[in-house]
Design a protein around this motif. Structure first.
Motif, mmCIF file in Angstrom:
data_model
loop_
_atom_site.group_PDB
_atom_site.id
_atom_site.type_symbol
_atom_site.label_atom_id
_atom_site.label_comp_id
_atom_site.label_asym_id
_atom_site.label_seq_id
_atom_site.Cartn_x
_atom_site.Cartn_y
_atom_site.Cartn_z
ATOM 1 N N LEU A 1 41.596 56.788 32.260
ATOM 2 C CA LEU A 1 40.622 55.717 32.100
ATOM 3 C C LEU A 1 41.026 54.520 32.955
ATOM 4 C CD1 LEU A 1 39.912 55.691 28.250
ATOM 5 C CD2 LEU A 1 38.368 56.445 30.067
ATOM 6 N N GLY A 2 40.044 53.966 33.678
ATOM 7 C CA GLY A 2 40.310 52.796 34.502
ATOM 8 C C GLY A 2 39.895 51.521 33.782
ATOM 9 N N ARG A 3 39.478 50.540 34.572
ATOM 10 C CA ARG A 3 39.133 49.235 34.004
ATOM 11 C C ARG A 3 37.859 49.331 33.147
ATOM 12 N NH1 ARG A 3 42.201 45.099 35.834
ATOM 13 N NH2 ARG A 3 43.409 45.475 37.737
ATOM 14 N N SER A 4 37.765 48.429 32.186
ATOM 15 C CA SER A 4 36.577 48.369 31.337
ATOM 16 C C SER A 4 35.400 47.805 32.126
ATOM 17 C CB SER A 4 36.842 47.475 30.124
ATOM 18 O OG SER A 4 36.953 46.111 30.531
ATOM 19 N N VAL A 5 34.210 48.007 31.600
ATOM 20 C CA VAL A 5 33.013 47.473 32.259
ATOM 21 C C VAL A 5 33.107 45.954 32.358
ATOM 22 C CG1 VAL A 5 30.507 47.227 32.126
ATOM 23 C CG2 VAL A 5 31.566 49.405 31.517
ATOM 24 N N PHE A 6 33.499 45.286 31.268
ATOM 25 C CA PHE A 6 33.604 43.827 31.311
ATOM 26 C C PHE A 6 34.618 43.389 32.368
ATOM 27 C CE2 PHE A 6 35.862 39.962 30.100
ATOM 28 C CZ PHE A 6 34.814 39.052 30.086
ATOM 29 N N ASN A 7 35.776 44.015 32.379
ATOM 30 C CA ASN A 7 36.828 43.645 33.325
ATOM 31 C C ASN A 7 36.361 43.837 34.765
ATOM 32 O OD1 ASN A 7 40.260 44.764 33.926
ATOM 33 N ND2 ASN A 7 39.290 42.806 34.322
ATOM 34 N N HIS A 8 35.758 44.991 35.033
ATOM 35 C CA HIS A 8 35.281 45.265 36.400
ATOM 36 C C HIS A 8 34.187 44.277 36.799
ATOM 37 C CE1 HIS A 8 33.834 47.245 39.972
ATOM 38 N NE2 HIS A 8 32.648 47.442 39.413
ATOM 39 N N CYS A 9 33.238 44.031 35.929
ATOM 40 C CA CYS A 9 32.146 43.102 36.248
ATOM 41 C C CYS A 9 32.676 41.689 36.494
ATOM 42 C CB CYS A 9 31.116 43.087 35.115
ATOM 43 S SG CYS A 9 30.094 44.573 35.018
ATOM 44 N N GLU A 10 33.653 41.262 35.687
ATOM 45 C CA GLU A 10 34.233 39.936 35.891
ATOM 46 C C GLU A 10 34.938 39.863 37.244
ATOM 47 O OE1 GLU A 10 37.079 36.679 33.569
ATOM 48 O OE2 GLU A 10 37.178 38.800 33.008
ATOM 49 N N ILE A 11 35.631 40.925 37.611
ATOM 50 C CA ILE A 11 36.304 40.965 38.922
ATOM 51 C C ILE A 11 35.284 40.848 40.042
ATOM 52 C CG2 ILE A 11 37.554 42.482 40.519
ATOM 53 C CD1 ILE A 11 39.075 43.560 38.058
ATOM 54 N N VAL A 12 34.216 41.634 39.961
ATOM 55 C CA VAL A 12 33.201 41.629 41.023
ATOM 56 C C VAL A 12 32.527 40.256 41.116
ATOM 57 C CG1 VAL A 12 30.973 42.602 41.732
ATOM 58 C CG2 VAL A 12 32.822 44.111 40.961
ATOM 59 N N GLY A 13 32.233 39.642 39.979
ATOM 60 C CA GLY A 13 31.662 38.301 40.009
ATOM 61 C C GLY A 13 32.602 37.299 40.656
ATOM 62 N N SER A 14 33.892 37.420 40.377
ATOM 63 C CA SER A 14 34.878 36.503 40.965
ATOM 64 C C SER A 14 35.022 36.742 42.457
ATOM 65 C CB SER A 14 36.227 36.684 40.264
ATOM 66 O OG SER A 14 36.126 36.402 38.880
ATOM 67 N N GLY B 1 38.160 48.296 45.020
ATOM 68 C CA GLY B 1 39.133 48.775 45.991
ATOM 69 C C GLY B 1 40.552 48.826 45.463
ATOM 70 N N GLU B 2 41.484 49.055 46.381
ATOM 71 C CA GLU B 2 42.862 49.345 46.006
ATOM 72 C C GLU B 2 43.548 48.194 45.272
ATOM 73 O OE1 GLU B 2 45.910 48.974 49.328
ATOM 74 O OE2 GLU B 2 44.123 49.480 50.489
ATOM 75 N N PHE B 3 43.102 46.954 45.494
ATOM 76 C CA PHE B 3 43.740 45.809 44.831
ATOM 77 C C PHE B 3 43.452 45.770 43.336
ATOM 78 C CE2 PHE B 3 43.733 44.587 49.238
ATOM 79 C CZ PHE B 3 44.909 43.862 49.390
ATOM 80 N N PHE B 4 42.434 46.519 42.897
ATOM 81 C CA PHE B 4 41.998 46.421 41.505
ATOM 82 C C PHE B 4 41.946 47.774 40.809
ATOM 83 C CE2 PHE B 4 39.883 43.200 44.155
ATOM 84 C CZ PHE B 4 40.434 42.044 43.605
ATOM 85 N N GLU B 5 42.488 48.809 41.431
ATOM 86 C CA GLU B 5 42.351 50.151 40.873
ATOM 87 C C GLU B 5 43.123 50.333 39.575
ATOM 88 O OE1 GLU B 5 41.471 52.933 44.791
ATOM 89 O OE2 GLU B 5 43.545 52.618 44.144
ATOM 90 N N ASP B 6 44.342 49.852 39.527
ATOM 91 C CA ASP B 6 45.202 50.079 38.359
ATOM 92 C C ASP B 6 44.809 49.120 37.236
ATOM 93 O OD1 ASP B 6 47.149 50.451 36.483
ATOM 94 O OD2 ASP B 6 48.833 50.319 37.890
ATOM 95 N N PRO B 7 44.289 49.626 36.134
ATOM 96 C CA PRO B 7 43.821 48.725 35.069
ATOM 97 C C PRO B 7 44.952 47.939 34.409
ATOM 98 C CG PRO B 7 43.801 51.006 34.326
ATOM 99 C CD PRO B 7 44.093 51.043 35.788
ATOM 100 N N ALA B 8 46.190 48.373 34.611
ATOM 101 C CA ALA B 8 47.312 47.665 33.997
ATOM 102 C C ALA B 8 47.774 46.477 34.835
ATOM 103 C CB ALA B 8 48.480 48.631 33.793
#
Length: 860
Positions: free
Chosen positions: A34-47, A207-214
């Motif tokens: 399992l990777g990042r959550s929907v909220f986490n990914h969406c917040e990253i993309v918005g940022s 991308g690679e900077f955000f792949e690892d959810p930890a």
């Protein structure tokens, strides 16, 4: 068909959005987790989107990126809070906690009926009555408009009321986290830019900077954008024209530079060899150095154009960029943007945007094809990403002609879009007629002067500035129907030490002509070369380095060594500073012939053989039989150019034995393209030009197709389909290899390249570094030739391509969306192509590849 459970079926349980995953993550052992959550990914993309906007020039950010636009980007994946997507992610994992919810009733395969999670995102926001354009921006973030007509966010397909409430809770949380509300979008063009911002932010945020959810992510935003190349350039200030190009600006060049002071449309009509390219580039430098433009995109007519323009553009950038500008490191070689930038998910090897042609649109500086720019105004996959990439730039459209109804039709839509995106559009042409100039400018024109500069800036009315003309060059013209006589004349001139260019209209004809010459050239001490578009990038670069230099300024010292014959296609007529003593050309439309003549006696200081005179032979049929049966008389040329335009051009040229350049250019073009009433048989060919034939679309259809944008309902076209329908350019990639093998599922694939060297594709792409994979992909891209779809090898099943791990390096397309698959062929020692694993290669042709001839199609 919409899936709806019956009363007897179990309602799908609701999972809180906080537990919904957006991605999977493959660790170094190859396990999918399992990777990042929907909220986490969406917040990253918005940022990421917010920081992209922060890096735009302030005036451009204010004009095109309204407050809250990063919230739109963030909400692109709210549709992943849905039972079908949830179950798809769960099923994809190698290992998962038994406590993690399981929704077996939600069959992921059904997602295709509504375009996957993107369709759910669109419906979710539409149900909230958000302002115009925003729901569609979310729905199209994967490039295609999802098929959601007649569907609603609370349908059971998407989990019903309970799942919709979770999606709405997610949006509320994103608004709070990003401190933003929905933006106000004022126009379709602004919506296209925001759609592009959303997709690009999603790619980088995946991308690679955000792949690892930890891993923590906040501090990676700037690093990810730096790695993607979103670094504002810096320039040397107040450079003179001489400091940039090592010579003083001519009066004509200076006049264009003086006109280009703000965004708008500028047309420079001037003869070949007058330095239009340098004038446009210096005007672009003035705009970017003043902060009035965000970058430069130099658009060439087609991919037929020589690679030499890349070298000229790189030399220009090396002069104008500040010494500490980070982009300097990307100018060292043509693959720099592939190797040294990470564009995120879609821009990685195997992604749809992992090639220079597309990535260049997002770079601050690029040379590319006009097709890539045209698709920014079309309802084509990720067309809006191209619009985002071009916004605010100086866009130089080189070699624009009257003839090309495809480019001409779509150019009007492109120029209108670029104006609305606050671009500075500089159009260069030697051969425009009045009607085309007027259409491009969007204003009534009056002047018939030539050369001429037309300026229509953002704040001023049209200005037409006559340019002092250079002295006329008299060119002797011999219209010749006897090809054998032309061959003998070319050999004779070359024996006398002259540098001869022979231009054909098709690759196949150029290859045959080269074979004819090569068989006899050595006997008489003449060197012979061939240039066209169907070589691998490495072979083509090698040939151009030799032949373009020999026929250019760098070859002055070698011209007297021996006579030479350079055979080529339209490559030789476009954007090349080459200079021939004698020319033979297959007949073509007037503007193309004039363009070709611009490569004859181009510079007064070029050393020439004593026997040379300024003369061109044009291989053409007689007018009467050509008018009655153009396809028979013009041969393959009638399938490249319109028979009607060929006949109109032949009327003009049939009685010419000398022309004066540049003073006769305007007259010849206007006479060829002047609208008039026709009688048979010309009225028949005109009707074909307007209404088309079974083999090609007519101008009326092209005009209609040109109006297709994202504002119009209808299916989004794949890029390959758009190119097939709208233009005649080469449009299928063929990977050529000596060998291809893989012994077992967990073993690497071994690819033998044309030079005999080998590369290894790992079974687990994560087992090598991201940069190593980019380097591997760039190496394989040098083995690719672009050809017409009808000349390409037969398509291989996706399963076969995947078995040899080609998806690690190449975008294989999505057949469900009518996207083209990579074609692959093996080459034996004789140059013959054959199929992978003995698969059939082609139904009608024998195919070959030789480093001296390129990709060759031979009728069986």
């Amino acid at each position: 068909m919409i899936f709806r459970p019956t009363k007897d079926e179990i309602t799908i349980p609701v999972v809180q959005y906080e537990l919904c995953p957006a991605k999977t993550f493959t660790d170094h052992s190859g396990k999918v987790r399992l990777g990042r959550s929907v909220f986490n990914h969406c917040e990253i993309v918005g940022s990421v989107a917010k920081e992209i906007v922060n890096r735009q020039p302030p005036w451009l950010a204010k004009a095109l990126f309204p407050a809250g636009c990063h919230l739109t980007a963030a909400c692109h994946d709210v549709g992943k809070v849905s039972p079908f997507f949830f179950q798809k992610i769960r099923n994809a994992c190698s290992e998962i906690s038994p406590d993690f919810p399981n929704l077996p009733i939600a069959t992921p395969q059904l997602e295709s009926r509504w375009g996957g999670h993107a369709g759910v995102s669109q419906l979710t926001v539409k149900a909230l009555n958000v302002a115009d354009y925003i729901p569609e921006i979310l729905g199209q973030h994967h490039g295609f408009a999802p098929p959601v007509d007649g569907m609603r966010a609370r349908d059971e397909n998407f989990g019903g009321v309970g799942w919709q409430q979770e999606r709405e809770r997610l949006i509320v949380s994103l608004k709070k986290a990003l401190d933003a509300d929905w933006p106000h979008v004022e126009s379709m063009s602004q919506a296209r830019v925001l759609a592009g911002l959303t997709s690009v932010a999603d790619w980088i945020g995946s991308g690679e900077f955000f792949e690892d959810p930890a891993s923590p992510w906040h501090e990676s935003i700037n690093s990810a954008l730096d790695a993607a190349g979103f670094v504002p350039p810096s320039y040397k200030k107040d450079l003179s024209f001489h400091q940039v190009f090592d010579f003083e600006a001519r009066e004509a060049q200076q006049l264009l530079i003086e006109q280009v002071t703000e965004p708008g449309v500028y047309v420079m009509e001037a003869p070949m060899g007058l330095g239009k390219t340098e004038a446009a580039l210096y005007a672009a430098y003035k705009m970017v150095a003043a902060g009035s433009a965000s970058g430069i995109y130099f658009a060439l007519p087609t991919q037929l154009t020589s690679n030499k323009i890349f070298e000229r553009f790189n030399e220009f950038l090396a002069r104008i960029l500040a010494d500490d500008c980070k982009h300097r490191s990307l100018l060292l070689h043509t693959n720099a943007w592939l190797l040294d930038t990470d564009m995120g998910e879609e821009g990685r090897p195997g992604g749809a945007w992992f090639n220079n042609a597309k990535r260049g649109l997002l770079a601050p500086f690029a040379v590319g094809t006009i097709d890539q720019a045209l698709m920014s105004a079309m309802n084509v996959k990720h067309g809006f990403v191209r619009a985002f990439g071009l916004a605010g730039k100086v866009v130089i459209l080189d070699e624009v002609h009257t003839y090309d109804s495809y480019t001409g039709t779509l150019l009007d839509a492109l120029v209108a879009l670029l104006r609305s995106l606050h671009c500075t559009v500089i159009i260069l042409s030697a051969t425009l007629n009045q009607d085309r100039r007027q259409q491009l400018l969007g204003s009534a024109v009056a002047s018939i002067a030539y050369p001429l500069i037309s300026a229509c800036s953002a704040t001023t009315k049209l200005r037409e500035v006559a340019v002092p003309s250079s002295p006329d060059q008299a060119v002797k013209i011999v219209m010749q129907s006897n090809e054998s006589a032309a061959v003998e004349q070319a050999l004779l001139r070359a024996e006398q030490g002259q540098q001869v260019i022979w231009i054909e209209n098709t690759v196949q004809d150029a290859q045959q002509r080269y074979l004819d010459f090569a068989a006899r050239a050595n006997e008489v001490g003449v060197s012979c070369g061939l240039l066209h578009s169907r070589f691998t990038p490495q072979d083509r670069q090698n040939k151009e380095s030799v032949w373009v230099n020999l026929f250019g300024r760098h070859g002055h010292g070698q011209r007297s060594e021996q006579g030479r014959i350079l055979v080529g296609t339209q490559v030789l007529e476009q954007s090349l500073d080459i200079d021939a003593d004698f020319m033979v050309s297959r007949f073509a439309p007037t503007d193309m012939l004039l363009q070709r003549l611009g490569r004859l006696w181009r510079h007064s200081d070029t050393p020439r053989a004593k026997s040379a005179c300024c003369e061109a032979w044009v291989i053409a049929p007689e007018l009467e039989p050509a008018t009655n049966a153009p396809e028979k008389s013009f041969g393959s040329s009638a399938f490249v150019y319109s028979p009607y335009v060929l006949c109109r051009s032949l009327e003009v040229w049939q009685s010419i034995d000398e022309i004066l350049l540049p003073s006769q250019i305007r007259e010849l073009v206007e006479t060829t393209y002047r609208v008039r009433d026709e009688t048979e048989p010309m009225s028949h060919w005109l009707n074909e030009l307007d209404n088309g034939t079974p083999r090609r679309k007519g101008r009326n259809s092209l005009r209609q197709l040109a109006r297709i944008t994202l504002a119009v309902a209808g299916n989004t076209l794949s890029e390959s389909k758009a190119q097939t329908r709208y233009s005649d350019v080469d449009n299928h990639d063929v990977l050529l290899l000596r060998g291809l093998k893989r012994s077992a599922e967990k073993e690497p694939a071994i690819l033998t390249l044309l030079d005999g060297s080998q590369v290894s594709l790992p079974s687990n792409r994560n087992s090598i570094s991201k940069k190593a994979l980019r380097e591997l992909s760039a190496t394989l891209m040098k083995q690719v030739v672009s050809v017409r779809v009808q000349d390409a090898p037969l398509v291989l099943p996706t399963k076969t391509l995947g078995r040899f791990l080609l998806q690690h390096c190449f975008y294989l397309g999505n057949p469900a969306q009518d996207e083209a698959l990579l074609r692959v062929a093996l080459v034996d020692e004789s140059g013959r192509l054959y199929g992978v694993e003995h698969a059939p290669l082609h139904e009608k042709y024998k195919l070959e590849y030789r480093d001296d001839l390129g990709y060759r199609v031979i009728k069986i």
